[in-house]
Design a protein around this motif. Structure first.
Motif, PDB file in Angstrom:
ATOM      1  N   ALA A  87       0.851  -1.191   0.000  1.00  0.00           N
ATOM      2  CA  ALA A  87       0.000   0.000   0.000  1.00  0.00           C
ATOM      3  C   ALA A  87       0.886   1.240   0.000  1.00  0.00           C
ATOM      4  CB  ALA A  87      -0.915   0.003   1.223  1.00  0.00           C
ATOM      5  N   VAL A  88       0.659   2.122  -0.960  1.00  0.00           N
ATOM      6  CA  VAL A  88       1.451   3.352  -1.066  1.00  0.00           C
ATOM      7  C   VAL A  88       0.530   4.558  -0.934  1.00  0.00           C
ATOM      8  CG1 VAL A  88       3.243   2.289  -2.481  1.00  0.00           C
ATOM      9  CG2 VAL A  88       1.285   3.362  -3.592  1.00  0.00           C
ATOM     10  N   MET A  89       1.098   5.657  -0.476  1.00  0.00           N
ATOM     11  CA  MET A  89       0.325   6.889  -0.310  1.00  0.00           C
ATOM     12  C   MET A  89       0.523   7.792  -1.526  1.00  0.00           C
ATOM     13  SD  MET A  89       0.738   7.781   3.742  1.00  0.00           S
ATOM     14  CE  MET A  89       2.524   7.642   3.795  1.00  0.00           C
ATOM     15  N   TRP A  90      -0.585   8.293  -2.029  1.00  0.00           N
ATOM     16  CA  TRP A  90      -0.580   9.145  -3.221  1.00  0.00           C
ATOM     17  C   TRP A  90      -1.110  10.529  -2.827  1.00  0.00           C
ATOM     18  CZ3 TRP A  90       0.292   6.714  -8.191  1.00  0.00           C
ATOM     19  CH2 TRP A  90       0.337   7.625  -9.247  1.00  0.00           C
ATOM     20  N   PRO A  91      -0.332  11.599  -3.019  1.00  0.00           N
ATOM     21  CA  PRO A  91      -0.827  12.946  -2.667  1.00  0.00           C
ATOM     22  C   PRO A  91      -2.161  13.231  -3.352  1.00  0.00           C
ATOM     23  CG  PRO A  91       1.507  13.022  -3.211  1.00  0.00           C
ATOM     24  CD  PRO A  91       1.037  11.633  -3.563  1.00  0.00           C
ATOM     25  N   SER A  92      -3.115  13.758  -2.592  1.00  0.00           N
ATOM     26  CA  SER A  92      -4.445  14.002  -3.141  1.00  0.00           C
ATOM     27  C   SER A  92      -5.040  15.270  -2.538  1.00  0.00           C
ATOM     28  CB  SER A  92      -5.366  12.809  -2.842  1.00  0.00           C
ATOM     29  OG  SER A  92      -5.839  12.851  -1.507  1.00  0.00           O
ATOM     30  N   ARG A  93      -6.197  15.641  -3.079  1.00  0.00           N
ATOM     31  CA  ARG A  93      -6.912  16.816  -2.586  1.00  0.00           C
ATOM     32  C   ARG A  93      -7.925  16.452  -1.503  1.00  0.00           C
ATOM     33  NH1 ARG A  93      -6.258  21.405  -5.145  1.00  0.00           N
ATOM     34  NH2 ARG A  93      -8.287  22.185  -4.477  1.00  0.00           N
ATOM     35  N   ASN A  94      -7.934  15.206  -1.082  1.00  0.00           N
ATOM     36  CA  ASN A  94      -8.795  14.820   0.028  1.00  0.00           C
ATOM     37  C   ASN A  94      -8.316  15.454   1.325  1.00  0.00           C
ATOM     38  OD1 ASN A  94     -10.999  13.178  -0.809  1.00  0.00           O
ATOM     39  ND2 ASN A  94      -9.573  11.503  -1.290  1.00  0.00           N
ATOM     40  N   PRO A  95      -9.180  15.617   2.307  1.00  0.00           N
ATOM     41  CA  PRO A  95      -8.787  16.271   3.573  1.00  0.00           C
ATOM     42  C   PRO A  95      -7.582  15.623   4.245  1.00  0.00           C
ATOM     43  CG  PRO A  95     -11.169  16.051   3.465  1.00  0.00           C
ATOM     44  CD  PRO A  95     -10.628  15.299   2.284  1.00  0.00           C
ATOM     45  N   GLN A  96      -7.418  14.304   4.116  1.00  0.00           N
ATOM     46  CA  GLN A  96      -6.286  13.637   4.758  1.00  0.00           C
ATOM     47  C   GLN A  96      -4.972  13.878   4.027  1.00  0.00           C
ATOM     48  OE1 GLN A  96      -8.875  12.090   3.354  1.00  0.00           O
ATOM     49  NE2 GLN A  96      -8.241  10.313   2.123  1.00  0.00           N
ATOM     50  N   GLY A  97      -5.026  14.458   2.836  1.00  0.00           N
ATOM     51  CA  GLY A  97      -3.819  14.810   2.103  1.00  0.00           C
ATOM     52  C   GLY A  97      -3.274  13.726   1.200  1.00  0.00           C
ATOM     53  N   PHE A  98      -3.680  12.473   1.424  1.00  0.00           N
ATOM     54  CA  PHE A  98      -3.188  11.351   0.620  1.00  0.00           C
ATOM     55  C   PHE A  98      -4.304  10.351   0.378  1.00  0.00           C
ATOM     56  CE2 PHE A  98       0.493  12.938   2.954  1.00  0.00           C
ATOM     57  CZ  PHE A  98       1.446  13.059   1.937  1.00  0.00           C
TER      58      PHE A  98
END
Length: 368
Positions: free
Chosen positions: A141-152
């Motif tokens: 599982a990898v984290m992808w920067p996003s515009r969701n409130p959690q940031g990823f």
């Protein structure tokens, strides 16, 4: 035992992280600097550091804040980036990577962190820690920067196995949901299945079958299934967890890294183009720093191996001290929340549900 660590005292009061000191491209000095950063920020972390004592003892001795918090476990050999996983499995008992995993297997540490060879780390993790009962294929599982409130957003699989059938993808959804809850505090994560389009008739047969399986499990596993999503949704707000096979996930991950590097280079060139553009870069300095921090891959450094009897965090091979510290922070947070135990319970519950539910119920997601 070295670096002045009282073993029983450290275990009584601290979360112990097992660290492969030799796996990264930047060498053990960078790894030691990274765990030193973590030690400064968090007094509740202790370390078992694995590698050749003659290299590690002088490096640890220079970091006064590691005194009493870092045991050095001697391991004479190193897994190189070009080593084949099968070769490491046969000949790697004396390596720092093997030793780091053994500390988790023996219950001396809660989580293993390594910057080393991904394929070798996954194979050794599966062989030494074993898969959770009912898990067909572990995933990264990898984290992808996003515009969701959690940031990823969370994407899996990031490359543990290039294959994945419908049942694998359903289990990835369950594991990703558990990670989202424990890693990001999302009570009811939204899960999307990566496809070439959002229409239900599109995609390979296993994707359509996975669609039905994930949909059937969504209500019982307390997540929302948003259906098929596309590549443009990886950094978006449509969902929190993106499920795909390891081949597609790894290609997407490497493509994203390349695009991020390209944008960074193009921005630097643009601001150097003329005296006016250089002035503009000065005026925009604060905003650019905020943007750089927002998309800094070091902040998302740490792919988590899911589906094992123990937690393994894979740091990027080229991680600097900040990146290593980020991976350690993630390892600590997962350990504090009892992530491995919660994931095992979730998988076991899903397996019991699947066994107890009639076939026609599993096919349409409805109860009689």
């Amino acid at each position: 035992m070295t670096a002045g660590m009282d073993h029983s005292r450290a275990r009584a009061g601290r979360t112990i992280i097992s660290v492969d000191a030799m796996g990264g491209d930047e060498g053990p000095a960078t790894v030691v600097a990274g765990i030193s950063l973590s030690a400064k920020k968090n007094p509740d972390i202790g370390f078992i550091l694995h590698g050749p004592k003659e290299f590690l003892e002088p490096l640890v001795a220079k970091r006064s804040n590691l005194a009493g918090r870092c045991e050095i476990r001697h391991a004479a050999n190193v897994v190189e980036m070009e080593d084949k996983p099968s070769h490491v499995l046969r000949n790697g008992r004396e390596t720092s990577m093997w030793s780091a995993l053994e500390s988790v297997r023996n219950g001396e540490a809660t989580v293993c962190v390594s910057c080393g060879n991904t394929g070798a780390l996954m194979l050794l993790s599966v062989m030494r820690l074993r898969k959770l009962g009912g898990i067909y294929r572990p995933a990264i599982a990898v984290m992808w920067p996003s515009r969701n409130p959690q940031g990823f957003n969370i994407m899996l699989d990031g490359g543990a196995d290039i294959r994945a059938d419908a049942k694998d993808l359903m289990q990835y959804a369950l594991m990703g949901t558990s990670y989202a809850r424990n890693g990001f505090g999302l009570e009811r994560p939204r899960v999307g299945l990566l496809n070439v389009g959002t229409e239900e008739h599109k995609g390979r047969a296993e994707l359509k079958e996975a669609y039905d399986l994930i949909s059937a499990n969504a209500r019982h596993a307390d997540f929302d299934f948003v259906g098929f999503v596309e590549g443009r949704d990886l950094p978006g707000t449509v969902c929190d967890v993106i499920v795909t096979d390891g081949f597609t996930g790894n290609v997407a991950l490497k493509t994203g890294e390349g695009i991020a590097q390209l944008i960074s280079q193009l921005l630097r060139e643009a601001f150097r183009y003329s005296p006016l553009s250089q002035l503009a870069s000065v005026l925009a300095y604060t905003s650019l720093r905020r943007l750089k921090k927002r998309i800094d891959p070091r902040r998302a450094n740490g792919g988590v191996f899911l589906g094992l009897n123990g937690t393994v965090v894979k740091s990027h091979g080229s991680a600097d001290p900040t990146g290593v510290s980020s991976a350690v922070k993630l390892a600590y947070e997962l350990a504090q929340k009892g992530f491995s135990e919660k994931l095992a319970a979730r998988v076991a519950s899903a397996n019991m549900l699947d066994q107890d539910t009639p076939a026609e119920t599993r096919n349409n997601g409805e109860t009689e």
